[in-house]
Design an enzyme around this catalytic site. Structure first.
Site, PDB file in Angstrom:
ATOM      1  N   SER A 122       0.814  -1.207   0.000  1.00 26.55           N
ATOM      2  CA  SER A 122       0.000   0.000   0.000  1.00 26.55           C
ATOM      3  C   SER A 122       0.848   1.258   0.000  1.00 26.55           C
ATOM      4  O   SER A 122       0.369   2.325  -0.378  1.00 26.55           O
ATOM      5  CB  SER A 122      -0.900   0.030   1.245  1.00 26.55           C
ATOM      6  OG  SER A 122      -1.718  -1.097   1.324  1.00 26.55           O
ATOM      7  N   HIS A 143      -1.097  -2.750  -7.077  1.00 30.61           N
ATOM      8  CA  HIS A 143      -1.827  -2.503  -5.837  1.00 30.61           C
ATOM      9  C   HIS A 143      -3.333  -2.641  -6.057  1.00 30.61           C
ATOM     10  O   HIS A 143      -3.965  -1.807  -6.700  1.00 30.61           O
ATOM     11  CB  HIS A 143      -1.495  -1.101  -5.306  1.00 30.61           C
ATOM     12  CG  HIS A 143      -2.180  -0.774  -4.030  1.00 30.61           C
ATOM     13  ND1 HIS A 143      -2.689   0.471  -3.744  1.00 30.61           N
ATOM     14  CD2 HIS A 143      -2.482  -1.552  -2.950  1.00 30.61           C
ATOM     15  CE1 HIS A 143      -3.250   0.451  -2.552  1.00 30.61           C
ATOM     16  NE2 HIS A 143      -3.142  -0.764  -2.054  1.00 30.61           N
ATOM     17  N   GLU A 155      -3.722  -0.035  -9.027  1.00 27.63           N
ATOM     18  CA  GLU A 155      -2.659   0.933  -9.278  1.00 27.63           C
ATOM     19  C   GLU A 155      -1.416   0.188  -9.759  1.00 27.63           C
ATOM     20  O   GLU A 155      -0.975  -0.768  -9.122  1.00 27.63           O
ATOM     21  CB  GLU A 155      -2.301   1.701  -8.000  1.00 27.63           C
ATOM     22  CG  GLU A 155      -3.355   2.703  -7.565  1.00 27.63           C
ATOM     23  CD  GLU A 155      -2.964   3.411  -6.280  1.00 27.63           C
ATOM     24  OE1 GLU A 155      -3.135   4.639  -6.221  1.00 27.63           O
ATOM     25  OE2 GLU A 155      -2.501   2.739  -5.328  1.00 27.63           O
ATOM     26  N   ASN A 194      -3.958   6.280  -1.814  1.00 27.64           N
ATOM     27  CA  ASN A 194      -3.733   6.428  -0.377  1.00 27.64           C
ATOM     28  C   ASN A 194      -3.117   7.766  -0.002  1.00 27.64           C
ATOM     29  O   ASN A 194      -3.327   8.262   1.110  1.00 27.64           O
ATOM     30  CB  ASN A 194      -2.878   5.280   0.146  1.00 27.64           C
ATOM     31  CG  ASN A 194      -3.695   4.015   0.333  1.00 27.64           C
ATOM     32  OD1 ASN A 194      -4.853   4.072   0.729  1.00 27.64           O
ATOM     33  ND2 ASN A 194      -3.102   2.876   0.040  1.00 27.64           N
TER      34      ASN A 194
END
Length: 290
Positions: A122, A143, A155, A194
């Site tokens: 992450s 991801h 991602e 994120n």
């Protein structure tokens, strides 16, 4: 990679690894899941089977398709069983040392020099993982988002060494084989999603911590006032408070921005084992049949 990626390995059979394995199997791919030992491998199989059963109960998947998907999956406690894979996705605990150990081992085990080694991290630097191997040009971030069978985004995170053909191979895999939507990101802590999401979640934690509003009211405010499908504290519980804290620490380590620092309340909840849905309690209470 001629003919595309058909043989996939997943290292780690927890919430994310099991989800990645499930979507690969449902897409008709030959998928091997490697866990720490035989006991953990059996638990991973049960996790995938339970997810497939839920999909059938909810009318999202035919029972026959669920059976076929489970039959395509092999669960093992031996990393050596990934030797013939064309793509291996690492999905172990969000800990740099653990991930580095996996990548160093995979570099020696995976036989095809054109195989792609991907990480589902992450927030950790993909470059650092690539440099633990002799094939940094074949290392990439891939991801996925939780729950993997439901959320359509992946991602793709490239490093300074990632080759163009590696990017093409994983994007074709994600979009063509799995039917996901891809966004590209450079190798910076938090990537795209994120880096934007976690400061928002931390702001909600700080608001609850200060007593400004209850967790229920914070979530209701964002769901009903901003049309978010899930409030920030419910979302943090879904992600896992330990994961949120880990991402926040990585963001803070890289950028040194105060808004990225995990609040004391979040740290205490992690220390207390109150991690959200997966433990039955976080900012909200949950039954285990979710």
């Amino acid at each position: 990679m001629s003919g595309g990626i058909r043989r996939v390995g997943v290292v780690g059979g927890g919430q994310m690894g099991a989800g990645i394995a499930e979507v690969c199997a449902r897409a008709g791919l030959d998928t091997v899941v490697c866990e720490a030992d035989a006991t953990a491998a059996r638990a991973a199989r049960e996790r995938v089977a339970a997810s497939l059963d839920r999909a059938v109960r909810r009318g999202k998947l035919e029972a026959a398709a669920a059976r076929e998907a489970l039959e395509r999956l092999v669960f093992t406690g031996e990393l050596a069983d990934l030797a013939d894979r064309q793509l291996v996705v690492e999905a172990v605990i969000e800990n740099a040392d653990a991930k580095l150990e996996v990548f160093a081992a995979l570099d020696k085990i995976v036989e095809d020099p054109a195989a792609v080694l991907a990480t589902n991290t992450s927030s950790l630097p993909v470059m650092r993982l690539g440099m633990a191997t002799s094939r940094a040009d074949r290392v990439v971030g891939l991801h996925f988002f939780n729950p993997v069978p439901v959320l359509p985004l992946v991602e793709v995170v490239t490093t300074l060494h990632t080759a163009a053909e590696t990017v093409t191979a994983v994007e074709d895999f994600a979009t063509g084989a799995l039917g996901k939507t891809v966004v590209r990101s450079r190798d910076r802590a938090g990537f795209v999603v994120n880096a934007l999401l976690v400061p928002y979640l931390l702001a909600a934690v700080r608001m609850a911590e200060s007593g400004f509003a209850t967790a229920a009211d914070i979530d209701a405010g964002m769901e009903l006032g901003c049309a978010h499908p899930m409030g920030p504290l419910k979302l943090a519980d879904l992600i896992g408070l330990d994961t949120v804290a880990s991402i926040a620490e990585s963001l803070y380590d890289e950028f040194r921005e105060p808004l990225y620092a995990p609040p004391p309340l979040l740290q205490r909840m992690v220390e207390a084992g109150l991690l959200g849905r997966k433990t039955g309690r976080g900012f909200h209470m949950y039954s285990h049949d979710i």
